[in-house]
Structures are given as structure tokens and as C-alpha cells.
Design an enzyme around this catalytic site. Structure first.
Site, mmCIF file in Angstrom:
data_model
loop_
_atom_site.group_PDB
_atom_site.id
_atom_site.type_symbol
_atom_site.label_atom_id
_atom_site.label_comp_id
_atom_site.label_asym_id
_atom_site.label_seq_id
_atom_site.Cartn_x
_atom_site.Cartn_y
_atom_site.Cartn_z
ATOM 1 N N ASP A 81 0.817 -1.221 0.000
ATOM 2 C CA ASP A 81 0.000 0.000 0.000
ATOM 3 C C ASP A 81 0.850 1.270 0.000
ATOM 4 O O ASP A 81 2.017 1.268 0.384
ATOM 5 C CB ASP A 81 -0.950 0.017 1.196
ATOM 6 C CG ASP A 81 -0.235 -0.213 2.524
ATOM 7 O OD1 ASP A 81 0.772 -0.947 2.553
ATOM 8 O OD2 ASP A 81 -0.690 0.336 3.547
ATOM 9 N N GLU B 246 -0.568 -2.117 5.261
ATOM 10 C CA GLU B 246 0.364 -2.054 6.390
ATOM 11 C C GLU B 246 0.288 -0.708 7.102
ATOM 12 O O GLU B 246 0.567 -0.611 8.299
ATOM 13 C CB GLU B 246 1.796 -2.310 5.903
ATOM 14 C CG GLU B 246 2.829 -2.448 7.020
ATOM 15 C CD GLU B 246 3.363 -1.123 7.550
ATOM 16 O OE1 GLU B 246 3.749 -1.061 8.737
ATOM 17 O OE2 GLU B 246 3.391 -0.138 6.778
ATOM 18 N N GLU B 247 -0.104 0.327 6.362
ATOM 19 C CA GLU B 247 -0.004 1.687 6.884
ATOM 20 C C GLU B 247 -1.193 2.130 7.740
ATOM 21 O O GLU B 247 -1.166 3.227 8.300
ATOM 22 C CB GLU B 247 0.147 2.683 5.720
ATOM 23 C CG GLU B 247 1.417 2.515 4.902
ATOM 24 C CD GLU B 247 2.667 3.000 5.631
ATOM 25 O OE1 GLU B 247 2.540 3.452 6.784
ATOM 26 O OE2 GLU B 247 3.754 2.929 5.050
ATOM 27 N N HIS C 192 7.920 8.545 4.571
ATOM 28 C CA HIS C 192 6.661 9.294 4.641
ATOM 29 C C HIS C 192 6.841 10.767 4.263
ATOM 30 O O HIS C 192 5.887 11.527 4.338
ATOM 31 C CB HIS C 192 5.987 9.172 6.017
ATOM 32 C CG HIS C 192 5.565 7.771 6.367
ATOM 33 N ND1 HIS C 192 4.550 7.501 7.264
ATOM 34 C CD2 HIS C 192 5.997 6.564 5.939
ATOM 35 C CE1 HIS C 192 4.399 6.187 7.379
ATOM 36 N NE2 HIS C 192 5.288 5.604 6.576
#
Length: 390
Positions: free
Chosen positions: A78, A137-138, A361
Site C-alpha cells: 500500500d 500495512e499503513e 513518509h
């Protein structure tokens, strides 16, 4: 042709897969195009059984021609709600406000590359290899938890995961026994006071004062209640209250992040945070709504399996392999590694000369593709080594 040469040959496809994925990021639980792209790529390879454990995840199974163990190789797929700001690549995200800003496009393409090599060498492969392309996962509660709930992975003997990591220079591989990430929890707090004029604070119950007291006392949990030998972080990252300079507001809203390593400390911190909130609010006459949110558990590498992974890595990479310290980030790989023995490693992709040093990020995040071959080699050699019966 040697496996080493096959890995070198597949790298052009790995880069093509990565760059295509990078242009089409999708957020957690929304990876419909991504999962179909992965499935289409796997279907072009020989001898891989493909299924969909969840709507946006993909599982491929390669069966070796020799008896052996059943292991998993995991990659997350993702993206993030980040607007990309790099101008030095020609495969920038084509989706406004979405970006592969953590390297999951690289993780996915590396596992696809390993899948192709392994599928061409089943005559040398023992046991079974599960190719786990995990969604979400995020975003808590995370895709790993959903995949584990299917029961498909209960009888794995081992699972391996890895993360492309810009804090590590390209060419280095970090491996550590024991805890490698933290419990990643959060909290939300609404303080209900009683507002009024800023010149008459005695007639109010000031949620701003109460909030600051709570924030300060949270830090005494770290410094005076938990052991200095424990790794504990309590960060209040949001504090919203009021709208005018001369008005004491009715309410304040706070939220933040809590990081711990072991389960006992995790529960102690939660208990003490709740006590701090209650005692401070009671003292000033406020009411409150406190919500502690359990996130991802800490990833703890299995000692025995990790020793073997390190041995495999050192045989192939020599002094490139080093002991990477505990990181306080969160990773939902823990859902797998709490189910079966696991090892999670770090693959260096940081390169200052290429401007590939931005933190994960970040809108200018980038990864040095020269490090991808190390990721493919780790996946392939760990699979071939860990499936063999001892």
C-alpha cells in the site's frame, strides 16, 4: 545459469515493476489495481498457485521438488496519503495526494523478482514458499491481522520480511535478534471544562491548563514509573483548543503516540496514562473522554531463525551485514511473527549523492534502486536456505 546470474537478469523487470507501481499508488484497503497488477505478473511465471486471501491481497505458492519446510516471504503493497514533491524522476505518482512514500513499491517488486527466480528453480527448492503480498500495512488495524485471521498461515514454519530503509546506506543489510520495532499505540483525549472570559479564569474550568498538566505528567510516566532500561515514548502530537485570544474554551482535544517494547510495559503505561487523566481532571473539576488505541505489536525476531538468516546473509554479503539497533517505529509484520517464528531485516537504500536520504513518509522520499538487488538476493537465498530440513 547460476541463481546469482538469474537474479542479475531479473533486475530490469524489478525496476519496471517498481516504477509502474510507483506511478499508481493506492491507500490501505483500497489496493484493487495494485493487487490485480501483482496477480497478472505472477500469472506470467511458471508453477505458482495464486489466490486472494482478502480483497486486496495476493498469495502465491511455489512448491519445491524436494521435501522441506513451509516458509513465507512477505511484502507490503500500500501507499500513503502524501503528495509527491520529487522532480528528479520520470515515474512520479500520477495520483494527486497519494504516493509510495515508504518503499512498498520496492518491496512488492523485489518479491516479484524473487518469485520469478524461485519459480525457475523448483528443482533446487525444498518445501514450499508462500509469496505474501500484504495489503494495508499503513493503517491500523492493518492487513497482516486480516490475513492471519484467514488461517492460511497457521502451519508456516517460518516467515521472513524486510524493509528498504533510507537511514541505512545502500549496500548494507541490518539484522537484529529480539525486538526490532515497538508496540505502536495511540491515544485520544477530550477534556470537557467550562469556558468563559480570559480575565476571569476563576469562573472557568480551563481545559487548556488541564491539558498542559496532563501532557507534563505523561512524561513522568516515562521518567519515574517505567524503568530507564525500558524503551518508552509518549508523544502528544495534537492539542486543539479555543478560537479567540480573550476566551477560555469549553473543551480541549489531545492525541498522540505511545511506543513501548514489551507487553507488560505496554499495559502499565496505558493504566498510568488513564490514572493521570482522571486525577488531573478530578482536581480541576473537568470531565473527560480518554481512548487508548492499541495498534501494532512490536516485531520480535526469533533468535534461532534469525541466527540462521544472519548466517545465510553473511555467506552471501560478508561485512555488508551489521547489527541494526532497535527502531521505535511500528510494523504490522508482528501479526505474522507472533503467529510463527519470524525474522525482519533492513535493506539499505540511502544515498546522499542521489538525494535519497529523506525520511520515510516525506513528500520527497526516494530510494536508491541500486540496493534492490540485495533485497532480491535476501529473499531468494533465505527461501532456499530456510526451507531445507535440518
Amino acid at each position: 545459469m547460476s541463481i546469482e546470474k538469474q537474479i542479475e537478469n531479473v533486475m530490469s523487470e524489478v525496476f519496471e515493476w517498481r516504477r509502474t507501481l510507483h506511478k499508481h499508488p493506492e491507500l490501505s484497503f483500497e489496493e484493487h489495481w495494485t493487487s490485480q497488477y501483482i496477480e497478472d505478473a505472477l500469472e506470467k511465471m511458471d508453477g505458482i498457485e495464486i489466490s486472494r486471501p482478502t480483497k486486496t491481497s495476493v498469495l502465491g505458492i511455489i512448491k519445491g521438488e524436494h521435501p522441506g519446510k513451509k516458509i513465507g516471504l512477505r511484502a507490503d503493497i500500500d501507499g500513503l496519503p502524501v503528495n509527491e514533491e520529487r522532480e528528479d524522476i520520470d515515474f512520479i505518482s500520477e495520483v494527486p495526494g497519494k504516493m509510495h512514500a515508504c518503499g512498498h513499491d520496492g518491496h512488492t517488486s523485489i518479491l516479484l523478482g524473487a518469485a520469478k527466480v524461485l519459480s525457475q528453480n523448483t528443482d533446487q527448492l525444498h518445501g514450499e514458499v508462500y509469496l505474501i503480498f500484504q495489503h494495508a500495512e499503513e493503517l491500523i488495524p492493518g492487513g497482516a491481522q486480516e490475513m492471519v485471521a484467514t488461517g492460511l498461515f497457521d502451519d508456516l514454519d517460518f516467515i521472513y520480511g524486510q524493509h528498504l530503509f533510507t537511514p541505512i546506506p545502500t549496500g548494507k543489510i541490518g539484522i537484529k535478534n529480539g525486538p526490532i520495532t515497538s508496540n505502536s499505540d495511540g491515544f485520544e483525549l477530550v477534556i470537557q471544562g467550562s469556558g468563559g472570559h480570559a480575565s476571569q479564569p476563576e469562573l472557568t474550568v480551563d481545559p487548556v491548563i488541564i491539558g498542559t498538566q496532563i501532557i507534563n505528567q505523561f512524561q513522568t510516566i516515562v521518567s519515574r514509573i517505567t524503568s530507564p532500561l525500558d524503551s518508552v515514548v509518549i508523544s502528544t502530537t495534537n492539542f486543539h483548543a479555543g478560537s479567540a485570544k480573550n476566551i477560555i474554551p469549553d473543551t480541549a482535544q489531545l492525541s498522540g503516540s505511545v511506543r513501548t517494547i514489551d507487553d507488560d510495559t505496554r499495559m502499565l503505561v496505558k493504566e498510568k496514562m488513564e490514572q493521570v487523566v482522571k486525577s488531573v481532571c478530578d482536581m480541576y473539576g473537568a470531565t473527560y473522554d480518554f481512548n487508548f488505541q492499541f495498534g501494532y505489536a512490536a516485531v520480535v525476531n526469533n533468535d534461532e531463525k534469525t541466527d540462521k538468516v544472519r548466517q545465510i546473509a553473511e555467506e552471501k554479503f560478508g561485512d555488508k551485514v551489521f547489527e541494526y539497533p532497535l527502531a521505535m517505529g511500528g510494523e504490522d509484520f508482528s501479526a505474522f511473527s507472533r503467529l510463527v517464528p519470524g525474522t525482519y531485516a533492513w535493506i539499505g537504500v540511502g544515498n546522499k549523492e542521489k538525494d535519497m536520504e529523506y525520511p520515510h513518509h516525506h513528500p520527497k522520499f526516494g530510494i536508491d534502486e541500486d540496493g534492490f538487488i540485495d533485497g532480491v538476493k535476501m529473499m531468494v537465498y533465505v527461501a532456499m536456505g530456510m526451507t531445507q530440513e535440518e
